[in-house]
Design a protein around this motif. Structure first.
Motif, PDB file in Angstrom:
ATOM      1  N   ILE A   6     -22.284 -17.110   0.857  1.00  0.00           N
ATOM      2  CA  ILE A   6     -23.618 -17.153   0.239  1.00  0.00           C
ATOM      3  C   ILE A   6     -23.861 -15.798  -0.419  1.00  0.00           C
ATOM      4  O   ILE A   6     -23.801 -14.757   0.243  1.00  0.00           O
ATOM      5  CB  ILE A   6     -24.713 -17.432   1.288  1.00  0.00           C
ATOM      6  CG1 ILE A   6     -24.430 -18.748   2.022  1.00  0.00           C
ATOM      7  CG2 ILE A   6     -26.089 -17.477   0.620  1.00  0.00           C
ATOM      8  CD1 ILE A   6     -25.272 -18.931   3.284  1.00  0.00           C
ATOM      9  N   ILE A   7     -24.114 -15.824  -1.740  1.00  0.00           N
ATOM     10  CA  ILE A   7     -24.429 -14.585  -2.470  1.00  0.00           C
ATOM     11  C   ILE A   7     -25.872 -14.685  -2.937  1.00  0.00           C
ATOM     12  O   ILE A   7     -26.188 -15.435  -3.875  1.00  0.00           O
ATOM     13  CB  ILE A   7     -23.490 -14.359  -3.664  1.00  0.00           C
ATOM     14  CG1 ILE A   7     -22.020 -14.430  -3.240  1.00  0.00           C
ATOM     15  CG2 ILE A   7     -23.788 -13.016  -4.326  1.00  0.00           C
ATOM     16  CD1 ILE A   7     -21.031 -14.293  -4.403  1.00  0.00           C
ATOM     17  N   ASP A   8     -26.776 -13.944  -2.266  1.00  0.00           N
ATOM     18  CA  ASP A   8     -28.207 -13.973  -2.608  1.00  0.00           C
ATOM     19  C   ASP A   8     -28.797 -12.625  -2.220  1.00  0.00           C
ATOM     20  O   ASP A   8     -28.477 -12.086  -1.150  1.00  0.00           O
ATOM     21  CB  ASP A   8     -28.902 -15.109  -1.854  1.00  0.00           C
ATOM     22  CG  ASP A   8     -30.275 -15.441  -2.450  1.00  0.00           C
ATOM     23  OD1 ASP A   8     -31.109 -14.517  -2.564  1.00  0.00           O
ATOM     24  OD2 ASP A   8     -30.498 -16.616  -2.806  1.00  0.00           O
ATOM     25  N   ASP A   9     -29.669 -12.069  -3.065  1.00  0.00           N
ATOM     26  CA  ASP A   9     -30.235 -10.743  -2.786  1.00  0.00           C
ATOM     27  C   ASP A   9     -31.415 -10.795  -1.813  1.00  0.00           C
ATOM     28  O   ASP A   9     -32.008  -9.754  -1.508  1.00  0.00           O
ATOM     29  CB  ASP A   9     -30.625 -10.042  -4.085  1.00  0.00           C
ATOM     30  CG  ASP A   9     -31.637 -10.827  -4.903  1.00  0.00           C
ATOM     31  OD1 ASP A   9     -31.881 -12.007  -4.564  1.00  0.00           O
ATOM     32  OD2 ASP A   9     -32.162 -10.280  -5.895  1.00  0.00           O
ATOM     33  N   PRO A  11     -32.210 -11.427   1.958  1.00  0.00           N
ATOM     34  CA  PRO A  11     -31.592 -11.620   3.269  1.00  0.00           C
ATOM     35  C   PRO A  11     -32.173 -12.801   4.051  1.00  0.00           C
ATOM     36  O   PRO A  11     -31.457 -13.464   4.789  1.00  0.00           O
ATOM     37  CB  PRO A  11     -31.861 -10.295   4.002  1.00  0.00           C
ATOM     38  CG  PRO A  11     -32.028  -9.293   2.894  1.00  0.00           C
ATOM     39  CD  PRO A  11     -32.689 -10.043   1.764  1.00  0.00           C
ATOM     40  N   CYS A  14     -30.486 -15.964   2.918  1.00  0.00           N
ATOM     41  CA  CYS A  14     -29.105 -15.981   3.447  1.00  0.00           C
ATOM     42  C   CYS A  14     -29.103 -16.371   4.924  1.00  0.00           C
ATOM     43  O   CYS A  14     -28.285 -17.189   5.366  1.00  0.00           O
ATOM     44  CB  CYS A  14     -28.467 -14.602   3.285  1.00  0.00           C
ATOM     45  SG  CYS A  14     -28.014 -14.194   1.583  1.00  0.00           S
ATOM     46  N   THR A  18     -27.451 -19.730   6.441  1.00  0.00           N
ATOM     47  CA  THR A  18     -26.374 -19.563   7.420  1.00  0.00           C
ATOM     48  C   THR A  18     -26.669 -20.375   8.680  1.00  0.00           C
ATOM     49  O   THR A  18     -25.789 -21.080   9.206  1.00  0.00           O
ATOM     50  CB  THR A  18     -26.204 -18.075   7.794  1.00  0.00           C
ATOM     51  OG1 THR A  18     -25.848 -17.342   6.617  1.00  0.00           O
ATOM     52  CG2 THR A  18     -25.119 -17.885   8.858  1.00  0.00           C
ATOM     53  N   SER A  28     -20.237 -16.803   5.443  1.00  0.00           N
ATOM     54  CA  SER A  28     -20.354 -15.353   5.264  1.00  0.00           C
ATOM     55  C   SER A  28     -21.462 -15.075   4.252  1.00  0.00           C
ATOM     56  O   SER A  28     -21.815 -15.950   3.452  1.00  0.00           O
ATOM     57  CB  SER A  28     -19.037 -14.750   4.774  1.00  0.00           C
ATOM     58  OG  SER A  28     -18.001 -15.001   5.705  1.00  0.00           O
ATOM     59  N   GLU A  29     -22.000 -13.832   4.285  1.00  0.00           N
ATOM     60  CA  GLU A  29     -23.101 -13.484   3.383  1.00  0.00           C
ATOM     61  C   GLU A  29     -22.744 -12.264   2.540  1.00  0.00           C
ATOM     62  O   GLU A  29     -21.989 -11.383   2.965  1.00  0.00           O
ATOM     63  CB  GLU A  29     -24.372 -13.177   4.179  1.00  0.00           C
ATOM     64  CG  GLU A  29     -24.880 -14.319   5.030  1.00  0.00           C
ATOM     65  CD  GLU A  29     -26.092 -13.899   5.867  1.00  0.00           C
ATOM     66  OE1 GLU A  29     -26.696 -12.837   5.556  1.00  0.00           O
ATOM     67  OE2 GLU A  29     -26.434 -14.626   6.825  1.00  0.00           O
ATOM     68  N   HIS A  31     -25.136  -9.687  -0.383  1.00  0.00           N
ATOM     69  CA  HIS A  31     -26.505  -9.530  -0.885  1.00  0.00           C
ATOM     70  C   HIS A  31     -26.572  -8.919  -2.282  1.00  0.00           C
ATOM     71  O   HIS A  31     -27.649  -8.528  -2.743  1.00  0.00           O
ATOM     72  CB  HIS A  31     -27.330  -8.691   0.105  1.00  0.00           C
ATOM     73  CG  HIS A  31     -27.388  -9.317   1.462  1.00  0.00           C
ATOM     74  ND1 HIS A  31     -27.032  -8.643   2.625  1.00  0.00           N
ATOM     75  CD2 HIS A  31     -27.722 -10.577   1.861  1.00  0.00           C
ATOM     76  CE1 HIS A  31     -27.164  -9.455   3.663  1.00  0.00           C
ATOM     77  NE2 HIS A  31     -27.580 -10.633   3.227  1.00  0.00           N
ATOM     78  N   GLY A  36     -20.532  -9.523  -3.317  1.00  0.00           N
ATOM     79  CA  GLY A  36     -19.958 -10.868  -3.338  1.00  0.00           C
ATOM     80  C   GLY A  36     -18.571 -10.891  -3.949  1.00  0.00           C
ATOM     81  O   GLY A  36     -17.645 -11.505  -3.406  1.00  0.00           O
ATOM     82  N   ASP A  51     -26.786 -17.194  -6.133  1.00  0.00           N
ATOM     83  CA  ASP A  51     -28.119 -17.114  -6.727  1.00  0.00           C
ATOM     84  C   ASP A  51     -27.996 -16.704  -8.195  1.00  0.00           C
ATOM     85  O   ASP A  51     -27.172 -15.851  -8.545  1.00  0.00           O
ATOM     86  CB  ASP A  51     -28.955 -16.084  -5.952  1.00  0.00           C
ATOM     87  CG  ASP A  51     -30.424 -16.134  -6.346  1.00  0.00           C
ATOM     88  OD1 ASP A  51     -30.829 -17.137  -6.978  1.00  0.00           O
ATOM     89  OD2 ASP A  51     -31.156 -15.179  -6.033  1.00  0.00           O
TER      90      ASP A  51
END
Length: 451
Positions: A6-9, A11, A14, A18, A28-29, A31, A36, A51
């Motif tokens: 997951i790529i997102d700014d 938290p 995310c 998750t 996995s994360e 940010h 990413g 994202d």
């Protein structure tokens, strides 16, 4: 379990994703776009939830970088700023799908299930493609004779070259096997391989088979149909028995070879194609040229490189490894152990003339395996026509006689003669047609009629 990133700014997003997905995926994360991309380079992920807005970074650009480095990775775009324009841009850049925030978890779960199914299917396709490559690449060609080693060397040099190749040799020598080795051993191996026997298709249908047709182009054309050249676009087409092609169709084929364009039957719109052309004939090309049965300009276009396959009787040292190969093949099919072969039986197989070449040898081994009761093949286990001596001669003479009854109709007599002659020559259609003094195409028509 599939690996998901997951790529997102944010938290919080995310963490919630998750929590929702960790039972079905290894999650996995990351940010930021940089974090990413670094994670993707350091680990193997199957699916990415990305994202569209990552602070100052553009998610579309990140998507393009991901697909450039990992083209098979499934990327699903998430955004709170959904628009038709941004969704189209994402799909064009290689996104698997596009979701708007707030995320509907049922929709996401269904979408991830489809992504997992897609990955599983792609994995199976890749596995089967690798198996095909193992079977048909040059390593699958059996032959230790100097003549076959020269053929193998030619194939290895030509695999990654786009040049057209003309493969010559008698029926049953393995021309299609060479064509497949050229395709599956080269850069086009992940694209289509299409093969057609030009002698087996009626003249009026062959053009449609090769180039396709439009709806209503002729009686029975109820919908548009792609031809083999279009289906093989990016890959390879194998034109077997090219010497049987009609001169008018040869002219149309020449246009395709020269301009890399096809014109479907009933269409006015030409289509560009990128296809490697491999052709084969069991005739002598020079004789076809002398007789005016083959266009010289097309011959030179197709015969950029020639690979000639020697007859099996010219390379008896290749018979033992071929016998072993066919023993293994039919043992697997019949679910039995691989038999041994004694010296007398192997000597008889090496002395046989093989009018049908490797195809005839395979037929002999299959017949032998069907009736074999022990674990060793002896001379008496071989078909009668292979065994040396007077018994073989009597069998051959008896096999050359066909019973004709008084009052029997001519069509039945003709059918019996054609089928008996074909059987005598171990399915060699060229030899059968030559002996009966008919064209190979007419023989194909007759055999189709008898089915």
């Amino acid at each position: 379990m599939h690996q998901l990133l997951i790529i997102d700014d944010e938290p919080a997003i995310c963490a919630s994703l998750t929590f929702a997905l960790e039972d079905s995926f290894q999650v996995s994360e990351a940010h930021s776009a940089e974090e990413g991309l670094q994670a993707i380079r350091n680990r193997e992920f199957d699916i990415v939830l990305l994202d569209l807005k990552l602070g100052l970074d553009d998610g579309i650009e990140t998507l393009k970088q991901i697909k450039a480095e990992k083209p098979r990775m499934v990327v699903i775009i998430m955004t709170a700023f959904g628009s038709i324009q941004s969704s189209v841009a994402a799909m064009r850049a290689g996104a698997f799908y596009y979701l708007t925030k707030p995320i509907n978890m049922d929709e996401l779960q269904m979408l991830l299930g489809k992504a997992a199914d897609y990955l599983n299917l792609e994995s199976k396709v890749q596995y089967l493609n690798n198996k095909l490559t193992e079977i048909y690449e040059v390593g699958g060609i059996i032959g230790q004779s100097a003549a076959m080693q020269r053929v193998v060397a030619q194939i290895e040099k030509l695999c990654n070259v786009g040049a057209n190749v003309l493969i010559t040799g008698e029926s049953g020598t393995g021309k299609e096997l060479v064509a497949k080795a050229l395709h599956f051993g080269g850069t086009r191996k992940n694209e289509a391989f299409e093969a057609i026997n030009c002698a087996a298709i009626p003249l009026e249908l062959l053009e449609s088979e090769l180039f396709g047709h439009e709806k209503g182009a002729f009686s029975g054309a109820i919908q548009r149909r792609k031809g083999l050249f279009e289906l093989a676009n990016g890959g390879t087409i194998f034109l077997d028995e090219i010497g049987e092609m009609d001169l008018k169709l040869q002219a149309k084929l020449l246009r395709v070879v020269q301009d890399k364009e096809i014109l479907p039957v009933g269409s006015e719109q030409r289509k560009k194609v990128d296809v490697r052309i491999l052709a084969a004939t069991n005739r002598d090309p020079q004789q076809l040229l002398r007789e005016g049965k083959f266009r010289e300009d097309l011959f030179f276009r197709l015969n950029v490189v020639n690979i000639h396959l020697p007859a099996l009787r010219e390379r008896p040292e290749d018979i033992p490894p071929l016998v072993r190969f066919f023993f293994e093949k039919y043992s697997r099919k019949m679910g039995r152990s691989i038999p041994r072969i004694d010296e007398a039986a192997l000597a008889a197989l090496k002395q046989h003339p093989y009018q049908g070449n490797v195809r005839e040898l395979e037929n002999i081994i299959e017949k032998t395996m069907v009736f074999l009761s022990g674990e060793e093949v002896r001379l008496d286990d071989l078909p009668m026509e292979v065994r040396p001596g007077p018994l073989s001669n009597r069998a051959t003479q008896a096999g050359e006689l066909i019973q004709v009854r008084i009052g029997q109709d001519l069509d039945t007599i003709q059918k019996n003669v054609i089928l008996a002659t074909l059987n005598h020559f171990q399915g060699n259609k060229l030899k059968t047609a030559e002996v009966l003094k008919i064209s190979e195409r007419k023989l194909w028509y007759k055999l189709k009629e008898y089915e």
